[in-house]
Scaffold this motif. Structure first.
Motif, PDB file in Angstrom:
ATOM      1  N   ASN A   1       0.802  -1.311   0.178  1.00 30.02           N
ATOM      2  CA  ASN A   1       0.100   0.045   0.080  1.00 30.02           C
ATOM      3  C   ASN A   1       1.015   1.196   0.051  1.00 30.02           C
ATOM      4  O   ASN A   1       0.549   2.278  -0.591  1.00 30.02           O
ATOM      5  CB  ASN A   1      -0.865   0.079   1.238  1.00 30.02           C
TER       6      ASN A   1
ATOM      7  N   HIS B   1      -7.105  -0.846   1.654  1.00 35.00           N
ATOM      8  CA  HIS B   1      -6.570   0.458   0.929  1.00 35.00           C
ATOM      9  C   HIS B   1      -6.029   0.207  -0.488  1.00 35.00           C
ATOM     10  O   HIS B   1      -5.245   1.341  -0.852  1.00 35.00           O
ATOM     11  CB  HIS B   1      -5.582   1.032   2.078  1.00 35.00           C
ATOM     12  N   ILE B   2      -6.016  -0.739  -0.991  1.00 37.97           N
ATOM     13  CA  ILE B   2      -5.472  -1.014  -2.374  1.00 37.97           C
ATOM     14  C   ILE B   2      -6.342  -1.259  -3.338  1.00 37.97           C
ATOM     15  O   ILE B   2      -7.308  -2.234  -3.168  1.00 37.97           O
ATOM     16  CB  ILE B   2      -4.266  -1.906  -2.125  1.00 37.97           C
TER      17      ILE B   2
ATOM     18  N   ASP C   1      -8.535   4.644   0.268  1.00 40.02           N
ATOM     19  CA  ASP C   1      -7.103   4.456  -0.525  1.00 40.02           C
ATOM     20  C   ASP C   1      -6.018   4.744   0.302  1.00 40.02           C
ATOM     21  O   ASP C   1      -5.064   4.068   0.438  1.00 40.02           O
ATOM     22  CB  ASP C   1      -7.147   5.191  -1.901  1.00 40.02           C
ATOM     23  N   TYR C   2      -5.979   6.171   0.729  1.00 40.91           N
ATOM     24  CA  TYR C   2      -4.955   6.604   1.583  1.00 40.91           C
ATOM     25  C   TYR C   2      -5.042   6.034   3.033  1.00 40.91           C
ATOM     26  O   TYR C   2      -5.886   6.082   3.743  1.00 40.91           O
ATOM     27  CB  TYR C   2      -4.942   8.187   1.545  1.00 40.91           C
TER      28      TYR C   2
ATOM     29  N   ASP D   1       1.535   6.996  -0.573  1.00 41.45           N
ATOM     30  CA  ASP D   1       0.654   5.922  -1.250  1.00 41.45           C
ATOM     31  C   ASP D   1       0.736   5.455  -2.489  1.00 41.45           C
ATOM     32  O   ASP D   1       0.733   6.344  -3.244  1.00 41.45           O
ATOM     33  CB  ASP D   1      -0.974   6.623  -0.849  1.00 41.45           C
TER      34      ASP D   1
END
Ligand code: CA
Length: 490
Positions: free
Chosen positions: A104, A235-236, A194-195, A200
Motif C-alpha cells: 500500500n 486500502h489497495i 485508498d490513503y 501511497d
C-alpha cells in the motif's frame, strides 16, 4: 490429511536485537511437534525505523536485512541470512511459510520533491479543503545503501497518489497529488480509504504495476515461500491486488500459493464484496468473528451465543475464512486494540481450532504471552492445537440452540485413530447438554481434555451423550486413548 493450523509468528512488542529469525529456526521443530504446520512471518524488509521497525513502515523491499540502510544492516528480526535459514528450517519441519506483503505505501524516503496537491478532508477524502497548492513531499526513494543491487528502480512522486506530510510547512494533511485520484475500488470508510499512511502507491501507474511484480518474482526466487499474507488490502485497488496475486501464481507455474488478505472491516458485506471482486483468489481474515468474540466476552453473559456466526465469514464463506482470536494490531497498545479478555480466550480458541470450517491462525502473543503487557499464555492452547491436529476430524454437528450454552461435535473418522470430540461452552452459567456424536463412537467413554470438569461421559448406542460445562468456560471431550495421549506424550 492433517488439519492446517497457522501461527502468526510475531507480536508487536517482540524485543529488538535481531534475534527473531534465529528464534524461528530454533523453534521450528517444537512448533511442528506442537501441531503447527503453517506460519505467517512478519514483514522481512527494511522499514523506515530500521532495526526498531515492526515492518509495516516499508522503506526498501529488496533489503531483507542485507544493506546498511536506516541505521542498520539487520532488521528488527535479524539478517537476510538468518531469515532465509529460518524459512528453510520451518519448511524442513513440514511448516508452510507465509510472507507478509505490504504494497500500500512506502515510508522513510531518501529525498523530497515539490509536488502540486489538493488537500482533502481527513474524514471525507472525496471533499477538498483547498485548491491546488505546492507541498514538499518525501517521495524520492533511491536506496543509496543498496546501490542498485537486485533492482535499479527508483521511486518518485509520479509513482504515488498522495501523502500526509508537507515538509516545508511541517504539517499533516491528506494531500492528493495533481493528476491523481484516489482509487475508487477501495474501502468506503472516510469517503474513500485508498490513503492510509506514508507515500501511497499509485496502483494505476504502469511502472508501479511492473515494479511490484518484478519485486514479487525476485522475492519468490529469493525466499521460496509457500504463500503470502497481504497487508491492508482495503486500502489497495481491489483489481491491482487480484492481478498481482495472479501474476505471482503464474510465475510459480501452478505450484500452490496460499494467500490471505487483511481486510479490516466488521461488515461482512465488505468482505464478501471483496471476495466477489477478486474472484475468490485469496482468503480473508474473519474480522467480523473477532468482533463477535469481543462482544461475547464483554457482554456479562448476555450475548446471544446462538447467533455467534451470524455476519461472519466463517458463517457465510468458510472456504475463504482465516479465523483468529487476536493479532499484532488488536493486542494492547496497538492501533486496532480490541484484545479478547482472558476468560474468553480458551472458548474462542476452541471455536476456531476444533470446528470443521475455517483455517485457524494462532497468535504468537496468545501462545507465548506478551511480556510487554504482562499477558500470560492462553491456558490449554497447546492442548487445543494438539486436539485439532490429531482428533478434530469427521462430520460436524452444531448445537448453537441456546443463548449461552452452545456446542458442537466431531464424529471422528477412520483415518485418524481415536478421533472425535465434543465441545461445550458457555458465556454465562454452566449446564448440561445432550449432543450427538455419531454411532461410530457409541459405547465410547469421553473426558474433558481441558480438565475443567472431571466426570466421564459414556456415549449411548444411539450416538448421543450428555456433557457438562462450568460457567464462562469450555470443555472439550475426547476419547479415553486420546486423553491419555495428551497427558503422557511429554
Ligand atoms: Ca492505497
Amino acid at each position: 490429511m492433517i488439519n492446517t493450523t497457522m501461527m502468526q509468528y510475531f507480536e508487536w512488542y517482540l524485543p529488538e536485537g535481531g534475534l527473531h529469525w534465529k528464534r524461528a529456526a530454533a523453534h521450528a521443530a517444537a512448533l511442528a511437534e506442537a501441531g503447527i504446520n503453517m506460519v505467517w512471518l512478519p514483514p522481512a524488509y527494511k522499514g523506515a525505523a530500521g532495526a526498531a521497525s515492526v515492518g509495516y513502515d516499508v522503506y526498501d523491499m529488496y533489503d531483507l536485512g542485507e544493506f546498511e540502510q536506516k541505521g542498520s544492516t539487520a532488521t528488527k528480526y535479524g539478517t537476510k541470512e538468518a531469515y532465509l535459514a529460518a524459512v528453510k528450517a520451518l519448511q524442513e519441519n513440514g511448516i508452510a511459510v507465509l510472507c507478509d506483503v505490504v504494497l500500500n505505501h512506502r515510508m522513510g524516503a531518501d529525498g523530497t520533491e515539490q509536488v502540486t496537491v489538493t488537500e482533502g478532508v481527513a474524514t471525507d477524502r472525496n471533499r477538498d479543503i483547498t485548491g491546488k497548492k505546492q507541498i514538499t513531499a518525501w517521495t524520492e526513494f533511491h536506496f543509496p545503501g543498496r546501490a542498485g543491487a537486485y533492482s535499479n528502480f527508483r521511486w518518485n512522486a509520479s509513482h504515488f497518489s498522495g501523502t500526509d506530510w508537507d515538509e516545508a510547512a511541517k504539517r499533516n494533511g491528506i494531500f492528493r497529488f495533481e493528476g491523481k485520484s484516489w482509487n475508487r475500488e477501495t474501502d468506503t470508510e472516510n469517503g474513500n480509504y485508498d490513503y492510509l499512511m506514508g507515500a501511497d502507491l499509485d496502483t494505476d501507474n504502469r511502472e508501479v504495476i511492473q515494479e511490484t511484480r518484478d519485486w514479487g518474482k525476485w522475492y519468490q526466487d529469493t525466499v521460496h515461500m509457500d504463500g503470502f499474507r497481504m497487508d491492508a488490502v482495503k486500502h489497495i485497488s481491489f483489481d491491482f491486488c487480484r492481478d498481482w496475486i495472479a501474476a505471482m501464481r503464474e510465475y510459480r507455474g501452478g505450484k500452490e500459493l496460499f494467500v490471505v488478505g487483511e481486510y479490516w472491516a466488521k461488515e461482512i458485506g465488505k468482505l464478501t464484496h471483496y471476495l466477489d471482486v477478486t474472484g475468490r483468489s485469496l482468503s480473508l481474515f474473519d474480522v467480523p468473528l473477532h468482533f463477535k468474540f469481543l462482544q461475547a466476552a464483554t457482554s456479562d453473559g448476555n450475548f446471544d451465543m446462538a447467533r455467534l456466526y451470524e455476519g461472519t465469514l466463517t458463517g457465510t464463506d468458510p472456504e475463504h475464512a482465516v479465523t483468529f482470536v487476536d493479532n499484532h494490531d488488536t493486542q494492547p497498545g496497538q492501533a486496532l486494540c480490541s484484545f479478547i479478555p482472558a476468560w474468553f480466550k480458551p472458548i474462542a480458541y476452541a471455536l476456531i481450532l476444533l470446528r470443521a470450517v475455517g483455517t485457524p491462525c494462532v497468535f504468537y502473543g496468545d501462545y507465548y504471552g506478551i511480556p510487554h503487557d504482562g499477558v500470560e499464555p492462553v491456558p490449554g492452547l497447546d492442548i487445543l492445537i494438539k486436539i485439532r491436529e490429531r482428533y478434530a476430524y469427521g462430520a460436524e454437528h452444531l448445537f448453537f440452540d441456546d443463548g449461552s450454552l452452545v456446542g458442537f461435535t466431531r464424529e471422528g473418522d477412520a483415518g485418524h485413530p481415536d478421533s472425535g470430540a465434543a465441545v461445550l461452552l458457555s458465556d454465562s452459567a454452566g449446564g448440561r447438554k445432550r449432543m450427538y456424536l455419531g454411532e461410530r463412537l457409541a459405547g465410547c467413554r469421553m473426558t474433558d481434555a481441558l480438565q475443567n470438569v472431571s466426570d466421564t461421559v459414556e456415549i449411548g448406542a444411539d450416538g448421543w451423550g450428555e456433557f457438562s460445562v462450568k460457567g464462562g468456560s469450555v470443555s472439550v471431550w475426547v476419547t479415553q486413548p486420546a486423553w491419555e495421549y495428551l497427558y503422557t506424550r511429554c
